[in-house]
Design an enzyme around this catalytic site. Structure first.
Site, short mmCIF file in Angstrom:
data_model
loop_
_atom_site.label_atom_id
_atom_site.label_comp_id
_atom_site.label_asym_id
_atom_site.label_seq_id
_atom_site.Cartn_x
_atom_site.Cartn_y
_atom_site.Cartn_z
N THR A 1 0.87 -1.20 0.00
CA THR A 1 0.00 0.00 0.00
C THR A 1 0.90 1.24 0.00
O THR A 1 1.34 1.68 -1.06
CB THR A 1 -0.97 0.02 1.20
OG1 THR A 1 -0.24 -0.02 2.41
CG2 THR A 1 -1.94 -1.14 1.13
N LYS B 1 4.13 -6.71 4.03
CA LYS B 1 3.90 -5.30 3.69
C LYS B 1 3.70 -4.52 5.00
O LYS B 1 3.21 -5.06 5.99
CB LYS B 1 2.73 -5.13 2.73
CG LYS B 1 1.38 -5.65 3.12
CD LYS B 1 0.57 -4.68 3.93
CE LYS B 1 0.53 -3.36 3.19
NZ LYS B 1 0.11 -2.31 4.17
N THR C 1 3.59 -6.04 11.97
CA THR C 1 3.38 -5.77 10.56
C THR C 1 1.92 -5.94 10.19
O THR C 1 1.16 -6.64 10.87
CB THR C 1 4.24 -6.70 9.70
OG1 THR C 1 4.34 -6.14 8.41
CG2 THR C 1 3.60 -8.08 9.58
N GLU D 1 6.88 4.61 7.26
CA GLU D 1 6.45 5.80 6.54
C GLU D 1 7.37 6.98 6.86
O GLU D 1 7.50 7.40 8.01
CB GLU D 1 5.00 6.13 6.93
CG GLU D 1 4.05 5.13 6.28
CD GLU D 1 2.61 5.28 6.73
OE1 GLU D 1 2.38 5.97 7.74
OE2 GLU D 1 1.74 4.70 6.06
N ASN E 1 1.03 10.79 6.02
CA ASN E 1 -0.17 10.51 6.80
C ASN E 1 -1.18 11.64 6.78
O ASN E 1 -2.34 11.45 7.16
CB ASN E 1 0.21 10.13 8.22
CG ASN E 1 0.73 8.72 8.26
OD1 ASN E 1 0.01 7.80 7.91
ND2 ASN E 1 2.00 8.56 8.60
N SER F 1 -5.50 6.15 4.86
CA SER F 1 -5.22 4.73 5.09
C SER F 1 -6.03 4.20 6.24
O SER F 1 -6.53 4.96 7.05
CB SER F 1 -3.75 4.51 5.37
OG SER F 1 -3.39 5.04 6.62
#
Lengths: 403, 403
Positions: free
Chosen positions: B153, B179, B190, B274, B398, B403
């Site tokens: 993603t 991921k 995760t 991120e 973010n 998300s």
């Protein structure tokens, strides 16, 4: 940007409490960075300090002095925290107290030191001492605004609050100042807060008043979850005015005013949180206990994903839901959870409210100030905390400033 | 930037496990976003799921299916998390499973669904179902790399790890994909991780192996303290190769390989956190208990002030000290605490090491990868967690990504 009053309101002088400031060049140039708050012989003091295990030298000294004597003066410097400085730092704090005690003709234990700023650098004692005469020359009861400015570090605006209230047939004044602006989290929340009243209150009653007031104000704010080694909050009662005893209506009236001033200061600290562009109240209702409500409120208020969504005015309720879901509470019945953004219900029965429209949620979050309200559906307890969003500027300030 | 391998190593096929991918346009265009992982009849499976109270629909379905049958296939989509979608979401996940079961000629309970992506939007079931034929047409044992890409993603690179190890006289293969990249915190860490081996392992032994492996890998990483509603980690044993029983040397050899693959994947998720520009290990030693060490390590690793200092390559040890000082441990003897940046001792006896030079600390922190090591001086326990820095890009990602 969150509404930050650039100019202070008129701050009522507190009879019996004088403040003086000076530019001592401790770290900053062209501004005051040293403050003396002096109170008379009949005054009493209460204080609460950081719960961080690493306690800065001035906090150690202030705690020890407060246990042995009633303070004659507080000595505050901005720019250097005198923290992580070991035995030498402790002696430096004592040396500064001794120099002020000498000037005032009192015992060294009657001086309480406070420092805020960079951690781990030696306190420039000589600069502090050299600044004392100018502080004492400027001592005045109407000097609160100058003191509010002199204690700032990464704060962008000075913070102060003031009340005049009727206590029986008398009028009592409560005035206070605070500085933030990072490392803000219970418990203790703000770095430095100084509040004074002209009432006469015995030390034990004053301490109870301060602790109750802090519990509903400074311990309800969080900016980044970090607590400081230097957090301190002092409440002085000069005794120049009416006498107030524990368990009386007068005590409740004075307490209400002190709590209001502390709440004003707490909210001002959040509004001026590092990089803050929004003020966010997180209110949790319907909990089985206040502790559960607080745990959920703090988890939501500290979530970086929630805070960045607030910065972006993105009503990303999934992030709020996920934060509620990982809060450390024993029981959580997901299907009972509801969430509102101000008056807009977003989540009911643990899922999206079918009547919710995203434009309504986005409208709320575009405001400078709004409330995230969570109902746990498990009881009647409530708790509220105040926080700010997480912006580019938070990273910028903390990546560039050595605090 | 932290070293992120843009290209995957050669991933060993796992005999008995085939993977197929398709571009189902669930959210993304011009890329695969749907994966089927199929395993033979003699296979067994183990899984661990998020501990968030808000559990996404696919996690509910996968848990329930796993309790009743041994899986024939995993069905994974990226772009939509099917979380916060209530009863309808549950039925959507079931519908997708039913469609795949129909294609494979197996029971619906033999399909485990997994979703990652936006929370709170209905899963586009028809697109998932329409993508199934292409997934099945492409089923192949050498398709791990395509699957690693299809489950991404906000990940910027695919994540995979592979091992071939000797188990007795046989060779066993372990290959896995994962991921990330936000909402990363124990427990579970995760978002989605799928590991497979060709060994034959009974379900109970496989579950024990997975839980022990996750405890030392995925549950040691933290990016922002947020956990997801969808976190899932599956370990498949196809049974095509050698049989491995609990309590044997072969079990230990296979466990070592599984733990290595999980550790590789966990570290890859942190490296691709991120906005991450640095990989930071926080190692706490000398604790009275492992729990104490973990509490201190997580407090340091989650501190926004420590993380922004890492981003700025600023050896601001006062922030590390303050984070240690507020960690939730019962006993902390400040004067025994020492802190190192890699091999450079910064703090000893709870204060600045007199031999420390800032240039040495800054040199360590300018690296892509370094270790913050804390000695509590209270015992012999240790714990280590892995995190990344807090950068402008974390806020950017973010604030802009739903998300």
């Amino acid at each position: 940007m969150a509404a930050k009053p650039e100019s202070l309101p008129e701050l009522h002088p507190v009879s019996g409490v004088r403040l003086g400031t000076a530019a001592a060049a401790i770290r900053y140039r062209d501004r005051d960075d040293l403050v003396v708050i002096e109170c008379g012989a009949g005054s009493s003091a209460a204080a609460v300090f950081t719960r961080n295990r690493f306690v800065a030298a001035p906090v150690q000294v202030a705690r020890s002095h407060l246990a042995t004597a009633s303070p004659r003066a507080l000595l505050i410097n901005a720019g250097n925290a005198n923290a992580g400085t070991g035995e030498a730092g402790f002696n430096d704090a004592l040396s500064c107290c001794a120099a002020l005690a000498e000037e005032l003709g009192c015992a060294v234990t009657e001086i309480l030191p406070f420092s805020t700023g960079v951690i781990g650098e030696p306190l420039p004692v000589q600069r502090v001492v050299s600044g004392l005469p100018a502080c004492l020359d400027s001592l005045a009861e109407d000097n609160w605004a100058a003191a509010a400015r002199a204690i700032m570090t990464t704060d962008t605006v000075p913070k102060a609050s003031t009340r005049k209230v009727s206590v029986g047939n008398d009028t009592v004044t409560v005035t206070g100042i605070a500085k933030g602006a990072g490392m803000i989290h219970p418990d203790m929340a703000t770095l430095l807060t100084f509040v004074a009243t002209d009432a006469a209150v015995a030390p034990q009653a004053l301490q109870a008043m301060l602790e109750a007031g802090v519990a509903m104000s400074l311990n309800r704010i969080t900016i980044d979850g970090d607590t400081s080694t230097n957090d301190s909050c002092v409440l002085l009662a000069s005794g120049a005015g009416v006498s107030v005893s524990s368990g009386t209506e007068a005590y409740d009236q004075l307490f209400a005013a002190v709590a209001e001033v502390l709440t004003d200061l707490a909210r001002a600290v959040v509004r001026d949180g590092e990089g803050a562009s929004k003020f966010i109240a997180v209110r949790v209702e319907g909990g089985a206990s206040e502790a559960d409500c607080l745990a959920v409120a703090n988890t939501v208020a500290l979530s970086p994903l929630v805070k960045t969504a607030c910065f972006a005015s993105d009503p990303n309720w999934g992030r709020i839901l996920a934060a509620v879901g990982r809060a450390p509470v024993a029981e959580l019945e997901v299907s009972r959870v509801a969430i509102w953004l101000d008056q807009v219900r977003v989540v009911q029965h643990g899922g999206l409210d079918p009547d919710y429209r995203e434009a309504a949620g986005a409208g709320v979050m575009q405001q400078d100030e709004f409330t995230i309200r969570v109902d746990l559906g498990a009881g009647t307890s409530t708790a509220e905390v105040w926080t700010c969003d997480l912006s580019y500027d938070y990273v910028k300030i903390n990546a560039e400033y050595r605090s």
